[in-house]
Design a protein around this motif. Structure first.
Motif, PDB file in Angstrom:
ATOM      1  N   UNK A  42       2.131  -4.581  -2.147  1.00 39.80           N
ATOM      2  CA  UNK A  42       1.009  -5.454  -1.848  1.00 39.80           C
ATOM      3  C   UNK A  42      -0.271  -4.766  -2.313  1.00 39.80           C
ATOM      4  N   UNK A  43      -1.036  -5.461  -3.136  1.00 39.51           N
ATOM      5  CA  UNK A  43      -2.218  -4.887  -3.777  1.00 39.51           C
ATOM      6  C   UNK A  43      -3.468  -5.630  -3.311  1.00 39.51           C
ATOM      7  N   UNK A  44      -4.502  -4.887  -2.951  1.00 40.71           N
ATOM      8  CA  UNK A  44      -5.807  -5.459  -2.597  1.00 40.71           C
ATOM      9  C   UNK A  44      -6.800  -4.989  -3.655  1.00 40.71           C
ATOM     10  N   UNK A  45      -7.499  -5.947  -4.311  1.00 39.54           N
ATOM     11  CA  UNK A  45      -8.389  -5.599  -5.421  1.00 39.54           C
ATOM     12  C   UNK A  45      -9.740  -6.286  -5.258  1.00 39.54           C
ATOM     13  N   UNK A  46     -10.825  -5.534  -5.366  1.00 37.67           N
ATOM     14  CA  UNK A  46     -12.153  -6.132  -5.421  1.00 37.67           C
ATOM     15  C   UNK A  46     -12.600  -6.234  -6.880  1.00 37.67           C
ATOM     16  N   UNK A  47     -13.564  -7.113  -7.132  1.00 32.21           N
ATOM     17  CA  UNK A  47     -14.045  -7.288  -8.503  1.00 32.21           C
ATOM     18  C   UNK A  47     -12.960  -7.793  -9.422  1.00 32.21           C
ATOM     19  N   UNK A  50      -9.602  -0.504   4.999  1.00 31.72           N
ATOM     20  CA  UNK A  50      -8.201  -0.499   4.571  1.00 31.72           C
ATOM     21  C   UNK A  50      -7.465   0.795   4.867  1.00 31.72           C
ATOM     22  N   UNK A  51      -8.191   1.864   5.185  1.00 27.41           N
ATOM     23  CA  UNK A  51      -7.558   3.184   5.248  1.00 27.41           C
ATOM     24  C   UNK A  51      -6.449   3.271   6.289  1.00 27.41           C
ATOM     25  N   UNK A  52      -6.625   2.633   7.447  1.00 25.97           N
ATOM     26  CA  UNK A  52      -5.574   2.717   8.465  1.00 25.97           C
ATOM     27  C   UNK A  52      -4.290   2.042   7.982  1.00 25.97           C
ATOM     28  N   UNK A  53      -4.438   1.028   7.151  1.00 23.56           N
ATOM     29  CA  UNK A  53      -3.263   0.360   6.599  1.00 23.56           C
ATOM     30  C   UNK A  53      -2.610   1.217   5.515  1.00 23.56           C
ATOM     31  N   UNK A  54      -3.424   1.934   4.748  1.00 25.86           N
ATOM     32  CA  UNK A  54      -2.880   2.840   3.735  1.00 25.86           C
ATOM     33  C   UNK A  54      -2.167   4.015   4.387  1.00 25.86           C
ATOM     34  N   UNK A  55      -2.653   4.451   5.541  1.00 24.38           N
ATOM     35  CA  UNK A  55      -1.953   5.502   6.285  1.00 24.38           C
ATOM     36  C   UNK A  55      -0.570   5.010   6.692  1.00 24.38           C
ATOM     37  N   UNK A 101      -0.372  -1.702   0.252  1.00 26.39           N
ATOM     38  CA  UNK A 101       0.179  -0.507  -0.398  1.00 26.39           C
ATOM     39  C   UNK A 101      -0.831   0.149  -1.333  1.00 26.39           C
ATOM     40  N   UNK A 102      -1.687  -0.669  -1.941  1.00 28.08           N
ATOM     41  CA  UNK A 102      -2.669  -0.166  -2.903  1.00 28.08           C
ATOM     42  C   UNK A 102      -3.983  -0.903  -2.678  1.00 28.08           C
ATOM     43  N   UNK A 103      -5.076  -0.152  -2.512  1.00 30.09           N
ATOM     44  CA  UNK A 103      -6.411  -0.739  -2.409  1.00 30.09           C
ATOM     45  C   UNK A 103      -7.238  -0.245  -3.587  1.00 30.09           C
ATOM     46  N   UNK A 104      -7.774  -1.175  -4.371  1.00 30.31           N
ATOM     47  CA  UNK A 104      -8.528  -0.828  -5.570  1.00 30.31           C
ATOM     48  C   UNK A 104      -9.958  -1.329  -5.428  1.00 30.31           C
ATOM     49  N   UNK A 105     -10.904  -0.399  -5.408  1.00 30.34           N
ATOM     50  CA  UNK A 105     -12.325  -0.738  -5.336  1.00 30.34           C
ATOM     51  C   UNK A 105     -12.879  -0.762  -6.751  1.00 30.34           C
ATOM     52  N   UNK A 106     -13.038  -1.960  -7.284  1.00 30.59           N
ATOM     53  CA  UNK A 106     -13.389  -2.117  -8.689  1.00 30.59           C
ATOM     54  C   UNK A 106     -14.773  -2.732  -8.914  1.00 30.59           C
TER      55      UNK A 106
END
Length: 294
Positions: free
Chosen positions: A34-39, A155-160, A114-119
């Motif tokens: 599951x990927x979270x992407x901004x921009x 998102x960090x607690x979910x990435x943990x 699973x992946x957070x991308x700050x774009x």
């Protein structure tokens, strides 16, 4: 003693190469993630959505300010992978409440991240410090740094929980002191340090983080600055495919470091021992020979 160079001696690419090819080397590298992407409505963010869809992601939560553009990206991603579910959500990354709500919606929908991308980024008008519009100068910092903070904060607690990955889209400009670019380049430099802090604080809990240079891509944002247009020679797919590899598990040793997607990651891996032992690819003051007593 001359200052150390701020680029490295490996092969540099402008387009997808075998080491990051999703059709071969990275086939199914993002399977069920599951990927979270901004921009994510255009440019590098849009290309990244398609790369993760092609690499087997099961869910992609995409944000930008324009939901109409996001819906187009979502529809295109479904054409690439009919099994992927793409959820668009209008978000201003500088608004902590909006970012937090979007992260909650992502987790409610998919159960995890699973992946957070700050774009998301901003490139203001170039001017010397004394000639700058203060609001425009600070906007580069607000979008890049505050935006990245908001994404990681929520998102960090979910990435943990997933022992997942965070990617901060920085720039080679973070290592450059170009007159008239102090706002943008200072903001990107700060992202590199922020990635180091994420590693220091959450690396022991399984989170991996990279601050990346996404290449010199002729995006709409980059093309707004005429002086850099001749240097915009990279393909957006280079960054997108490289991010899939960085979050595949093979490059975890680079966590907390700056990585350029131009670099051949296979050649870089051959220097892993050197990178780890000397703790390279991080921000630090180069004192050179001053470290030696007289």
């Amino acid at each position: 003693m001359p200052a150390h160079a701020e680029d490295i001696a490996v092969t540099h690419y402008r387009d997808v190469y075998p080491g990051i090819d999703i059709a071969t080397r990275l086939k199914d590298a993002a399977k069920d993630k599951v990927i979270y992407i901004t921009g994510a409505s255009r440019g590098i963010g849009e290309s990244t959505v398609y790369a993760y869809a092609k690499a087997g992601a099961s869910g992609i939560f995409i944000t930008a300010r324009s939901v109409a553009d996001l819906e187009t990206v979502a529809a295109n991603a479904k054409k690439i992978s009919p099994t992927v579910e793409v959820v668009p959500c209008a978000v201003d990354v500088t608004d902590a409440k909006q970012v937090g709500e979007s992260v909650r919606k992502c987790v409610d929908k998919f159960g995890r991240i699973d992946v957070a991308i700050s774009n998301a980024g901003y490139l203001g008008r170039r001017a010397k410090i004394g000639d700058s519009d203060p609001d425009d100068w600070w906007m580069a910092v607000t979008v890049s740094v505050r935006g990245a903070f908001n994404v990681i904060h929520h998102s960090i607690k979910h990435l943990v929980q997933t022992k997942g990955y965070a990617i901060l889209v920085s720039s080679a400009g973070a290592q450059i002191r170009h007159p008239t670019a102090s706002g943008y380049q200072s903001a990107k430099h700060q992202l590199n340090r922020f990635a180091e802090f994420i590693q220091v604080e959450y690396g022991s809990e399984g989170v991996k983080v990279f601050s990346i240079h996404p290449g010199r891509v002729p995006t709409k944002l980059a093309m707004s600055e005429p002086s850099i247009i001749p240097y915009l020679t990279d393909k957006a797919e280079l960054a997108a495919h490289a991010m899939v590899r960085l979050t595949s598990g093979s490059e975890d040793y680079l966590s907390g470091r700056y990585v350029s997607v131009d670099w051949d990651l296979d050649e870089l891996a051959k220097r892993r021992k050197e990178i780890e032992e000397d703790d390279l690819l991080k921000n630090r003051l180069d004192v050179g020979s001053l470290a030696n007593a007289l």
